[in-house]
Enzyme design. Structure first.
Site, PDB file in Angstrom:
ATOM      1  N   CYS A 156       9.029   9.150   7.549  1.00 53.98           N
ATOM      2  CA  CYS A 156       8.305   9.579   8.756  1.00 53.98           C
ATOM      3  C   CYS A 156       9.229   9.845   9.934  1.00 53.98           C
ATOM      4  CB  CYS A 156       7.258   8.541   9.146  1.00 53.98           C
ATOM      5  SG  CYS A 156       5.906   8.486   7.980  1.00 53.98           S
TER       6      CYS A 156
HETATM    7  N1  COA Z   1     -12.940   0.733   3.268  1.00 52.29           N
HETATM    8  C1  COA Z   1     -13.519  -0.442   3.585  1.00 52.29           C
HETATM    9  N2  COA Z   1     -12.837  -1.614   3.666  1.00 52.29           N
HETATM   10  C2  COA Z   1     -11.519  -1.565   3.433  1.00 52.29           C
HETATM   11  C3  COA Z   1     -10.856  -0.378   3.094  1.00 52.29           C
HETATM   12  C4  COA Z   1     -11.621   0.813   3.022  1.00 52.29           C
HETATM   13  N3  COA Z   1     -11.055   1.977   2.723  1.00 52.29           N
HETATM   14  N4  COA Z   1      -9.540  -0.647   2.912  1.00 52.29           N
HETATM   15  C5  COA Z   1      -9.370  -1.951   3.117  1.00 52.29           C
HETATM   16  N5  COA Z   1     -10.578  -2.509   3.421  1.00 52.29           N
HETATM   17  C6  COA Z   1     -10.856  -3.930   3.715  1.00 52.29           C
HETATM   18  C7  COA Z   1      -9.874  -4.848   3.023  1.00 52.29           C
HETATM   19  O1  COA Z   1     -10.307  -5.132   1.725  1.00 52.29           O
HETATM   20  C8  COA Z   1      -9.884  -6.057   3.924  1.00 52.29           C
HETATM   21  O2  COA Z   1     -11.039  -6.824   3.622  1.00 52.29           O
HETATM   22  P1  COA Z   1     -10.992  -8.429   3.720  1.00 52.29           P
HETATM   23  O3  COA Z   1     -10.714  -8.719   5.154  1.00 52.29           O
HETATM   24  O4  COA Z   1     -12.348  -8.824   3.265  1.00 52.29           O
HETATM   25  O5  COA Z   1      -9.877  -8.857   2.815  1.00 52.29           O
HETATM   26  C9  COA Z   1     -10.117  -5.474   5.321  1.00 52.29           C
HETATM   27  O6  COA Z   1     -10.671  -4.168   5.106  1.00 52.29           O
HETATM   28  C10 COA Z   1      -8.845  -5.337   6.123  1.00 52.29           C
HETATM   29  O7  COA Z   1      -7.847  -4.698   5.317  1.00 52.29           O
HETATM   30  P2  COA Z   1      -6.384  -4.435   5.833  1.00 52.29           P
HETATM   31  O8  COA Z   1      -5.627  -3.696   4.786  1.00 52.29           O
HETATM   32  O9  COA Z   1      -5.803  -5.698   6.336  1.00 52.29           O
HETATM   33  O10 COA Z   1      -6.696  -3.431   7.033  1.00 52.29           O
HETATM   34  P3  COA Z   1      -5.879  -3.130   8.321  1.00 52.29           P
HETATM   35  O11 COA Z   1      -6.681  -3.502   9.495  1.00 52.29           O
HETATM   36  O12 COA Z   1      -4.475  -3.637   8.262  1.00 52.29           O
HETATM   37  O13 COA Z   1      -5.818  -1.534   8.303  1.00 52.29           O
HETATM   38  C11 COA Z   1      -4.215   0.191   7.789  1.00 52.29           C
HETATM   39  C12 COA Z   1      -5.167  -0.864   7.247  1.00 52.29           C
HETATM   40  C13 COA Z   1      -3.465   0.826   6.637  1.00 52.29           C
HETATM   41  C14 COA Z   1      -5.029   1.233   8.537  1.00 52.29           C
HETATM   42  C15 COA Z   1      -3.231  -0.467   8.798  1.00 52.29           C
HETATM   43  O14 COA Z   1      -2.687  -1.628   8.253  1.00 52.29           O
HETATM   44  C16 COA Z   1      -2.101   0.428   9.211  1.00 52.29           C
HETATM   45  O15 COA Z   1      -2.291   1.523   9.692  1.00 52.29           O
HETATM   46  N6  COA Z   1      -0.851  -0.088   9.071  1.00 52.29           N
HETATM   47  C17 COA Z   1       0.327   0.632   9.455  1.00 52.29           C
HETATM   48  C18 COA Z   1       0.441   1.796   8.611  1.00 52.29           C
HETATM   49  C19 COA Z   1       1.627   2.595   8.878  1.00 52.29           C
HETATM   50  O16 COA Z   1       1.974   2.860   9.982  1.00 52.29           O
HETATM   51  N7  COA Z   1       2.282   3.001   7.859  1.00 52.29           N
HETATM   52  C20 COA Z   1       3.403   3.764   8.016  1.00 52.29           C
HETATM   53  C21 COA Z   1       3.316   4.918   7.136  1.00 52.29           C
HETATM   54  S1  COA Z   1       4.352   5.998   7.909  1.00 52.29           S
END
Ligand code: COA
Length: 373
Positions: A156
């Site tokens: 990225c």
């Molecule tokens: N739909 C519904 N629920 C979902 C889901 C979806 N698509 N994906 C995950 N969940 C649930 C999980 O199962 C979890 O449930 P639980 O609390 O019962 O265990 C909950 O939502 C939270 O999941 P989590 O993965 O911790 O979510 P998050 O708040 O961290 O958000 C991202 C996920 C990926 C959006 C976030 O972590 C993010 O953007 N991180 C940085 C990403 C990034 O910058 N990456 C760099 C690439 S360049």
């Protein structure tokens, strides 16, 4: 040593777009099919039932509402869930080259330049479609540029690393102008069957022309005040796709050959690193975060960007100060911060300071301080 400017920017946006609702409908259809087909094994406890995705979760967790894509039908087909991008003959331009050229032409036009004014092309992106010949050399040929081209991949952060490389070469007098182009078909490496990440990416291409300040003729010039890069090894964002996959047949098509991340860890670890790097970079240039009128940040997650700017300024900022394009483009990897820069620069007054910053896999972080001329 010459002063250096970004004298033009360009953006290619694919014609098709997928909303969260459309993406989730396809995902949930596949989940329901999987759970029905595996009902007995799930009842026995041999297979874990898959959970459905949710459009409201996606928007709340990431800030993403929709994404532009090169092939909507292939991604949304629950039997396929990946773009269909037919192979082309070696005599045709590659699809990455085509996107890159569209963005590059716009950057040249905004810079008031033609291919004859450019000495080099750097294609800087996460998702290169082949190892060689370099996409940059193909772009160079398509635009009719005399000089050189090469590809770099710093995930990225590729755009800022490309801008520093181009800027160094112009500064040293090795080149008059260098195009830095970021064509990204991120949907090609996204696992649309992974609930945690199926919504993250979209496709786009961006370009900037990096040029000697004393030769620039453009009405859209930003002086490059400074650039600063940082990398720190991490497995939290990883993709094991590569030419050695064929030497280990057992791993072919396994999920780790696509984008995989520990989103929470990335969020937690990367935000402070980015804020620290930008803060230090500004300080080294005798500037403070409060001097910055606009932050064009990498577009991966809205809360990440809000947190980074809050750490820098000690307060929340408006979208005007830290523009968001993530809602309609999703994460377009290296193109993201440049899309924000391209779309939100014309209103800035002469002398205004901005910071273009990228962050992502590696980890890799880049900061480019810009001053409107
Ligand atoms: N739909 C519904 N629920 C979902 C889901 C979806 N698509 N994906 C995950 N969940 C649930 C999980 O199962 C979890 O449930 P639980 O609390 O019962 O265990 C909950 O939502 C939270 O999941 P989590 O993965 O911790 O979510 P998050 O708040 O961290 O958000 C991202 C996920 C990926 C959006 C976030 O972590 C993010 O953007 N991180 C940085 C990403 C990034 O910058 N990456 C760099 C690439 S360049």
């Amino acid at each position: 040593m010459h002063n250096v400017v970004i004298s033009g920017t360009g953006l290619y946006t694919p014609a098709q777009s997928i909303s969260n609702e459309e993406l989730v409908e396809s995902f949930n259809t596949w989940v329901q099919q999987f759970n029905t087909e595996n009902a007995e094994a799930i009842a026995r406890g041999d297979v874990e039932a898959l959970a459905e995705s949710n459009a409201a979760f996606i928007e709340k967790a990431s800030g993403i509402k929709s994404r532009f894509v090169m092939d909507k039908a292939g991604i949304l087909d629950p039997r396929r869930m990946r773009p269909r991008i037919p192979e082309r003959s070696n005599d045709e331009p590659s699809i990455l080259c085509e996107m890159a050229v569209a963005a590059a032409r716009q950057a040249l036009e905004r810079a008031g330049r033609t291919a004859a004014d450019v000495d080099g092309v750097i294609v800087a992106c996460s998702n290169l479609q082949r190892p060689y010949p370099a996409i940059a050399i193909e772009v160079q040929q398509a635009l009719g540029i005399d000089g050189f081209g090469f590809d770099i991949n710093v995930a990225c952060s590729s755009a800022t690393f490309g801008i520093q490389t181009a800027s160094n070469s112009v500064q040293l007098g090795q080149t008059r102008a260098v195009l830095v182009v970021n064509p990204e078909i991120c949907t090609g490496h996204l696992n649309f069957r992974d609930r945690d990440s199926h919504f993250i990416f979209g496709d786009a291409a961006t370009a900037v022309l990096v040029e000697r300040a004393d030769q620039a003729v453009s009405a859209h010039q930003f002086e490059i005040v400074g650039t600063k890069l940082l990398t720190l090894f991490s497995n939290n964002i990883r993709n094991n796709f590569g030419f050695l996959n064929r030497a280990a047949e057992e791993g072919i098509d396994a999920p780790d050959k696509l984008f995989v991340q520990e989103g929470r860890k990335v969020f937690r670890e990367v935000c402070p690193m980015v804020a620290e790097l930008i803060g230090k970079h500004l300080e080294e240039n005798g500037l403070a975060a409060t001097d910055v009128q606009r932050f064009w940040l990498h577009q991966a997650n809205l809360s990440m960007n809000q947190l980074i700017v809050k750490r820098l300024l000690g307060r929340d900022v408006s979208e005007e100060q830290a523009p968001v394009i993530l809602d309609r483009y999703a994460n377009t990897s290296s193109a993201g911060s440049v899309i924000a820069f391209h779309l939100y620069q014309d209103d800035l007054p002469k002398g205004a300071l901005g910071v273009l910053s990228s962050f992502g896999a590696g980890y890799s972080i880049g900061s480019v301080i810009l001053r409107k001329r």
